[in-house]
Structures are given as C-alpha cells and as structure tokens.
Design an enzyme around this catalytic site. Structure first.
Site, short mmCIF file in Angstrom:
data_model
loop_
_atom_site.label_atom_id
_atom_site.label_comp_id
_atom_site.label_asym_id
_atom_site.label_seq_id
_atom_site.Cartn_x
_atom_site.Cartn_y
_atom_site.Cartn_z
CD GLU A 194 -37.33 43.80 18.83
OE1 GLU A 194 -36.40 43.56 19.63
OE2 GLU A 194 -38.03 42.90 18.33
CB CYS A 228 -30.65 47.79 22.73
SG CYS A 228 -30.62 46.85 21.19
#
Length: 442
Positions: A194, A228
């Site tokens: 991720e 993010c």
C-alpha cells in the site's frame, strides 16, 4: 484443531480485542496527540472509530467468510462438485507507517489474524507513543504465538525482512516498498504494498466551486496533509481558477482561523526531517496563502502555491504535507499531458457536474480509487477494496477483501464415483472428433 473450533477461538480473541480497544481508546487518542498533535476528533474519526467498526464487521462475518464456497463445476469434470477453501498463509509480517499509526497497523492485523495467520507487526518508530500502546493492547489480548508486536527502527525492519515469511503486508513510501518487494522476491513471498504517489484533484468549469473548496480543504489538510490519499495537487480549469483560489482561502480561514498555528484542529509535521523537506519544496515558489512555519513546534501553515513548474521538486515527489500546488489547464489535451507525466496514482478526484467529462476521465486515467465531487471518502466504504495500481501499490484490502487478502484460496474438485466417462483415457483412437465437438460446445 478442527477448523470450526479454530475460527471460534479467533472470534473470541477478536471480541476481547474490541473490548480492550474500548478500554484504551482515551489512551490511544492521547498517544496520537503526543506523537504529532493529532486532534482528538481526527484521532477518533480516522483511527479508533474506523478500527473498531472494521473489527465489529469482521467478528460478524468471520464464520461466513471462512466457509468453503461452492462454485459451478466444469462439464469436463462431470460428475463433480467444486469448492474454494480459504486457508491461512501461515506467518505474516505487517510493517505499518507513522501517518495513521493506529489505523494502518490494526486494520491489516485484524484481517490477518481473522484469516488464521500468525502475525508479527512492526509499527513505526516515528510514533513511539502509539506504537507502545499498540504493543500493550496486543500483549494483553494475544499470546506471542498468535500476534506479536516488535518495536524498533530501520535496522529492526531490515532484520525482519531477512526472515522467511508466508506473506508480507507493507504500507509506506514507494521507495521503501521497492525494498520490501525485493526482500520478498528472494523467497517468492506474496506481498501487499500500500504505497502512494501524487494523487491529482481535477476541478472543471462546471464544478460547484464553493462546496468543492470546502471538501478539498478538509481532505488536503486533514492530518496536516500527511495522508496517502490526500489531494497532492489541484488541476483547475483556467476559467474558474481565480474563483476557486478565493474559496480555498475562505475555507482554510473558516477551518483553522486567521492564525492556524493556534488552531487545536491542525496536526503537526511528524519530525524535523520531514519539516525541513517540506520547507525546501516551497523555496522560490509563488505562495498565495500560508508558507509560515515554526520549527520548535514542527508547524507549517496550510499553504497554497500558484503554478509551480512541473520540473520542480514540489511536483516531482509526493508532498505528504500541508502544501497545495494549483496548476491551471485550458482543455482536455492539456489535462492529459500533465497527468501523463506522472505514475499511476493511489487516488484521483474529480469535481465536475459534466457527465461526459467525468466519463472521459474515468475511462482514460488509471488510478487505485477515488471520488467524484469529494475527496478521500472512498476509504470509508468497506465494500470498496482499497489499494493502488502500478507504482502506487499492489493488492487491496478493507472489509471482506482484507480477509481474502490474507487467505490462500484453495480450489478443490470433488469427483463422484458413480460415473466414469472413458473419453479422456488412452487409447485415443477415434476420440479426437468427439473431444473437438465437446470443447467447441463449452
């Protein structure tokens, strides 16, 4: 241990974990504040509440997810019944980041253990208070043979990566993700990565500008931009840019006041290294709002930057902070040329009321996930698997997808004995025409 019993044991410990999270919630929020002044509201909404919701959902569904799934058999195997069994990979390593240090550690931990794996979690050394409370919670609920937290820095992470694992789950930067992938490749260990990247936010002429500004400011400056999936930069149609900038300024002031440094609702930069990195990015840039900082408090104000060069460091790297570059475009070709310079992002956001523009962007641009007329909220739907594509990540999780990520899907054909069709057996003489007809019919 019988599989049904094993699942009940897992479920029991997950319930115990939920109880412990309720007890420790205030301590968790205090730890988040101690690490980088994360506001209690943000700690609750983006960390503890999300984790407990995911945990409750997993507890409710673990029995159903664990059951063998019957699928349609192939006529070639007639008569048979076919199943997919979910089995744990085995020993799982989870390396979690600092920006959402509780949420991004516990989400994969819950799923990995629910799927039956032994789990080792290495939380971030940059958020020591949160890592400490995670270690305390885990040791209270689990035996070391079930789930273990190992604290430490880069050396600890590197040592862990030299071990042989059955699965590795990493959340963090693209650069470190490549290191993790290389280590995993030595043993052909499957991974979920991720990562991140420069997630664009596109605003066209038809957008509802004031509402767009409110939502962009929320998503960009949440966690001081250290998210993010935060909008990394804005691509705004030239005809509405001036008006949008005006609304953005208004919304920043509305959210954080005339002096955001005094606001209790703005987190701080995680450490001096990132603080100085961010200040370096805005050197010689045209700042239209913000640009203020206080090193003693690791504070950087919400900052809007006008038309940075695409060759600048600001536009070459993921920002991961409260800096918002704004770049204008005049038409679809310009938009495509700008986006084409970057790797596939983790997220993409569109603010538009034009169905054709939205359809065109969704079909042309590849990205992990995103929103239309909002930012970041796609993470809140556990029915939407979350993950990147290309440089922004490998694999996805959330909800059932998390359980599936940490499970090996074992395909089984159970053949009946009451009929055995001889077509497949040698000698093959005079069988080719029958096989061709059968395969053409399938």
């Amino acid at each position: 241990m019988h599989i049904k019993t094993a699942i009940e044991v897992r479920k029991k410990l997950l319930v115990r974990l939920l109880h412990e999270l309720d007890i420790q919630e205030e301590s968790i929020l205090n730890a988040l504040y101690a690490d980088f002044k994360k506001p209690a509201f943000e700690g609750l909404v983006t960390e503890t509440a999300l984790v407990k919701s995911e945990l409750r959902y997993t507890i409710r569904n673990i029995n159903k997810w664990s059951k063998p799934k019957m699928v349609w058999p192939s006529l070639l195997n007639f008569p048979s019944t076919d199943f997919i069994y979910k089995e744990p990979y085995g020993k799982v390593l989870i390396i979690s980041p600092w920006n959402y240090p509780f949420h991004l550690a516990l989400y994969p931990l819950i799923a990995a253990y629910a799927a039956g794996n032994q789990v080792v979690l290495k939380p971030s050394e940059l958020t020591p208070n949160t890592s400490r409370i995670i270690s305390k919670i885990v040791s209270t609920v689990f035996e070391k043979s079930q789930v273990e937290v190992i604290e430490g820095g880069i050396d600890t992470a590197n040592k862990l990566l030299t071990k042989r694992w059955d699965y590795i789950f990493f959340t963090g930067s693209v650069a470190v993700g490549k290191i993790v992938a290389q280590a995993a490749a030595l043993n052909l260990t499957p991974v979920t990565l991720e990562l991140g990247g420069k997630s664009p936010c596109i605003v066209d002429e038809t957008a509802s500008l004031q509402l767009a500004a409110k939502r962009i400011v929320w998503g960009k400056f949440l966690n001081a931009g250290q998210t993010c999936v935060a909008p990394d930069y804005l691509l705004v149609h030239a005809n509405v840019k001036t008006q949008l900038v005006s609304y953005l300024k208004q919304e920043i002031t509305s959210a954080y006041g005339d002096n955001p440094e005094l606001s209790p609702d703005l987190a701080r930069i995680i450490n001096q290294k990132n603080f100085h990195r961010l200040l370096q990015l805005i050197k010689e840039q045209e700042i239209v709002m913000g640009g203020l900082s206080n090193e003693n408090d690791l504070y950087i104000s919400p900052t809007i930057i006008n038309e940075p060069s695409l060759e600048s460091e600001l536009m070459k790297t993921e920002i991961f902070g409260p800096l918002l570059p704004i770049i204008s475009f005049k038409n679809q070709i310009e938009l495509e040329n700008i986006l084409g310079r970057f790797e596939k992002p983790l997220a993409l956001y569109l603010f538009s009321n034009s169905k054709s523009f939205i359809k065109n962007c969704l079909s042309k641009f590849s990205f992990g996930g995103g929103c239309i007329n909002d930012v970041a909220v796609h993470l809140a739907n556990r029915n939407l698997p979350f993950g990147g594509v290309g440089q922004s990540g490998i694999g996805a999780y959330h909800g059932k997808a998390s359980f599936d990520t940490f499970s090996n899907h074992k395909s089984i054909v159970k053949k009946a004995n009451w009929l055995d069709i001889p077509l497949r057996y040698a000698p093959y003489r005079d069988k080719i025409s029958w096989v061709r007809k059968l395969l053409n019919w399938l």
